[in-house]
Design an enzyme around this catalytic site. Structure first.
Site, short mmCIF file in Angstrom:
data_model
loop_
_atom_site.label_atom_id
_atom_site.label_comp_id
_atom_site.label_asym_id
_atom_site.label_seq_id
_atom_site.Cartn_x
_atom_site.Cartn_y
_atom_site.Cartn_z
N CYS A 185 -7.81 9.29 -14.50
CA CYS A 185 -8.16 7.96 -14.00
C CYS A 185 -9.35 7.36 -14.74
O CYS A 185 -9.74 6.24 -14.46
CB CYS A 185 -8.38 8.05 -12.51
SG CYS A 185 -6.98 8.89 -11.74
N HIS A 235 -15.64 3.74 -8.52
CA HIS A 235 -14.37 4.44 -8.60
C HIS A 235 -13.73 4.38 -7.21
O HIS A 235 -12.56 4.07 -7.09
CB HIS A 235 -14.59 5.87 -9.07
CG HIS A 235 -13.32 6.60 -9.31
ND1 HIS A 235 -12.38 6.16 -10.22
CD2 HIS A 235 -12.81 7.73 -8.77
CE1 HIS A 235 -11.36 6.98 -10.20
NE2 HIS A 235 -11.57 7.94 -9.34
N GLU A 275 -19.89 9.67 -4.88
CA GLU A 275 -20.23 8.65 -5.87
C GLU A 275 -21.47 7.88 -5.41
O GLU A 275 -22.37 7.59 -6.21
CB GLU A 275 -19.04 7.70 -6.05
CG GLU A 275 -19.28 6.65 -7.13
CD GLU A 275 -18.05 5.76 -7.36
OE1 GLU A 275 -17.12 5.80 -6.53
OE2 GLU A 275 -18.05 5.02 -8.36
N LYS A 297 -10.17 -1.13 -5.35
CA LYS A 297 -8.98 -0.32 -5.06
C LYS A 297 -8.52 -0.53 -3.62
O LYS A 297 -7.37 -0.20 -3.29
CB LYS A 297 -9.26 1.16 -5.30
CG LYS A 297 -9.40 1.53 -6.77
CD LYS A 297 -9.53 3.02 -6.97
CE LYS A 297 -9.69 3.40 -8.44
NZ LYS A 297 -11.05 3.14 -8.95
N HIS A 319 -4.84 2.43 -6.36
CA HIS A 319 -5.44 3.15 -7.49
C HIS A 319 -4.43 3.18 -8.64
O HIS A 319 -3.42 3.86 -8.55
CB HIS A 319 -5.81 4.56 -7.02
CG HIS A 319 -6.56 5.35 -8.04
ND1 HIS A 319 -6.89 4.86 -9.28
CD2 HIS A 319 -7.07 6.61 -7.99
CE1 HIS A 319 -7.55 5.79 -9.95
NE2 HIS A 319 -7.68 6.86 -9.19
N PHE A 347 -9.38 13.26 -12.50
CA PHE A 347 -9.07 14.68 -12.31
C PHE A 347 -9.34 15.41 -13.62
O PHE A 347 -8.94 14.95 -14.70
CB PHE A 347 -7.58 14.86 -11.96
CG PHE A 347 -7.26 14.66 -10.51
CD1 PHE A 347 -8.22 14.30 -9.59
CD2 PHE A 347 -5.95 14.86 -10.05
CE1 PHE A 347 -7.91 14.12 -8.25
CE2 PHE A 347 -5.62 14.69 -8.71
CZ PHE A 347 -6.60 14.32 -7.81
#
Lengths: 416, 79
Positions: free
Chosen positions: A165, A305, A316, A337, A342, A403
């Site tokens: 991502c 994010h 975050e 998002k 996402h 990831f």
């Protein structure tokens, strides 16, 4: 040698809440959700029945059918978004040195459906392989940047970044550095993803990353809400034209923003879980500020994010507080998002566009779907809940984490 | 036109995106119908699927025109 400056001169978007940049932006500002029940396949036996799908895209309007059938959907999306960006940049393709125009694209997965379809077909047979000769070229992630170069004759640096991502932000940072060094005059950057497929939904269901709020798809993506239960899969593409500043000026291009820095880091911790203290995110954001040569207090807005997962969201924010201190509470923060879902490898692309449009309109797009405060999240953060907020925005940061522990962060500034 | 010839034509129109009128017996896949080497491989595979007939590689290499494809298939199907 002094670095050259890099600006953004064109934008293109194909998103679950708008098939072009103006529609995308007006729906972001209005706080619209792009989520709904999955129409692409029968998801009734899956844990998650919904996603943020694209709506009403007629691929053949952009790509001849004969060409289109040799590409996966993620490449279709790449070409559609790039077409808008190239038009928006008002490029005279005959007047520019196309050998100095690169394409660096991001995709987390590539042609997932192409892989899936071919293997399902194979599994129905007696074991004799009858693999379509276009199977590999449809599937491989780099086909997107290759197809873009062929369409426009851009013969500079060309590849696709794959960092889950964070993919598009890595692409943007690579292009920033090539242009800074004078290796390219321009670069098409962006990302695309088409993972609303059986393998995509099933796979992310299996690692428990997706929201399973099947009774209310539109409110499922709720970053920072107490009852968030995972991310909502989105699909689509975003494209940006990055250009060396003097090159842009000399052709009288409209300048949306300057790309002033990019930061990268790795968590070196776990294949899916973020570092518990947000260490990688902290290091990446710090690296971005250093690269841009600015103080933390100069950031007005962070597009996080913020995927709406129980663990990721607070970590975050923890990293933001560590780096920005009290300024964390003065800036605006939001996760778009909540509206787009996402877009995985393409998230950085559509979020960079959200940031740039936010500066243009001096309006922070909201984090929608906030119902209940989470005790784990400091209420002093301005998370721009539910409605857009007007404010003076000069400098914005866009975060993308993937990831594998990849972190890539970009910083844009309003042109003076 | 034989049933086989019609099916071959349909596959070529579908896969190469050409008009049926262009698909004449003498039309060459690569020179006249715009196919590249991968398109040609795909066409052979489609013929194999449609007619449930494996076409060996050394035979496939010789099938370069619409007419040769029809001729090969008519000769080998149902025998």
């Amino acid at each position: 040698m002094a670095f050259k400056r890099v600006v953004v001169t064109g934008l293109g978007a194909l998103t679950p809440i708008g098939n072009d940049v103006p529609t995308y932006w007006s729906n972001l500002a209005a706080g619209m959700s792009g989520a709904g029940l999955i129409t692409k396949f029968d998801a009734s036996k899956f844990r998650t029945h919904f996603a943020c799908e694209l709506k009403g895209v007629d691929v053949t309007q952009y790509i001849p059918r004969q060409e289109a059938r040799k590409m996966d959907a993620f490449t279709h999306y790449a070409l559609i978004a790039t077409e808008e960006a190239v038009k928006d940049a008002e490029l005279n393709l005959d007047a520019i040195d196309k050998n100095k125009v690169g394409v660096i694209w991001g995709s987390g997965i590539g042609g997932l459906k192409s892989f899936e379809d071919e293997m399902i077909d194979y599994a129905k047979g007696d074991g004799t392989p009858r693999i379509n000769p276009f199977f590999i070229v449809r599937m491989i992630a780099d086909s997107a940047s290759g197809q873009i170069s062929m369409r426009y004759g851009f013969r500079g640096t060309n590849y696709v970044t794959v960092s889950a991502c964070a993919s598009t932000n890595n692409a943007i940072i690579d292009a920033l550095n090539y242009i800074r060094l004078g290796r390219l005059n321009m670069c098409v950057v962006g990302g695309s993803e088409a993972a609303v497929t059986k393998a995509g939904i099933g796979g992310f269901n299996a690692n428990r990353a997706l929201s399973e709020r099947n009774d209310s798809p539109e409110t499922a993506s709720r970053p920072y809400d107490k009852d968030r239960d995972g991310f909502v899969m989105g699909e689509g593409a975003g494209a940006l034209i990055l250009e060396e500043y003097e090159h842009a000026q000399s052709r009288g291009a409209k300048i949306y923003a300057e790309l002033i820095g990019g930061g990268m880091s790795s968590d070196a911790y776990h294949i899916t879980a973020p570092h518990p203290d947000g260490l990688g995110a902290f290091l990446g954001m710090q690296d971005a500020l250093n690269d841009a040569g600015i103080a933390p207090e100069e950031i007005d807005y962070i597009n996080t994010h913020g995927t709406s997962t129980p663990i990721g969201d607070p970590q975050e924010l923890k990293a933001i507080y560590q780096l920005f201190g009290e300024h964390s509470f003065k800036m605006n923060i939001s996760s778009t998002k909540s509206m787009t879902g996402h877009l995985l490898g393409a998230a950085g692309a559509v979020e960079a566009i959200a940031c740039i449009k936010a500066m243009e309109h001096q309006l922070v797009p909201p984090t929608i779907n906030h119902f209940t405060d989470d005790d784990e999240i400091d209420s002093r953060f301005n998370l721009t809940f539910n409605t857009a907020q007007e404010r003076s925005i000069t400098t914005v940061m866009s975060n993308a984490f993937g990831f594998g522990g990849h972190n890539a962060i970009v910083i844009f500034r309003k042109p003076s | 036109m034989s049933d086989i010839a019609q099916k071959v034509k349909n596959i070529i129109v579908e896969k190469l995106g050409v008009e049926e009128s262009e698909v004449t017996p003498e039309a060459s896949f690569t020179n006249d119908l715009g196919a590249d080497s991968l398109d040609t491989v795909e066409l052979i595979m489609e013929f194999e699927k449609e007619f449930n007939l494996p076409i060996p590689d050394d035979e496939a290499e010789k099938i370069s025109t619409v007419g040769l494809a029809i001729e090969y298939l008519e000769k080998h199907i149902g025998k």
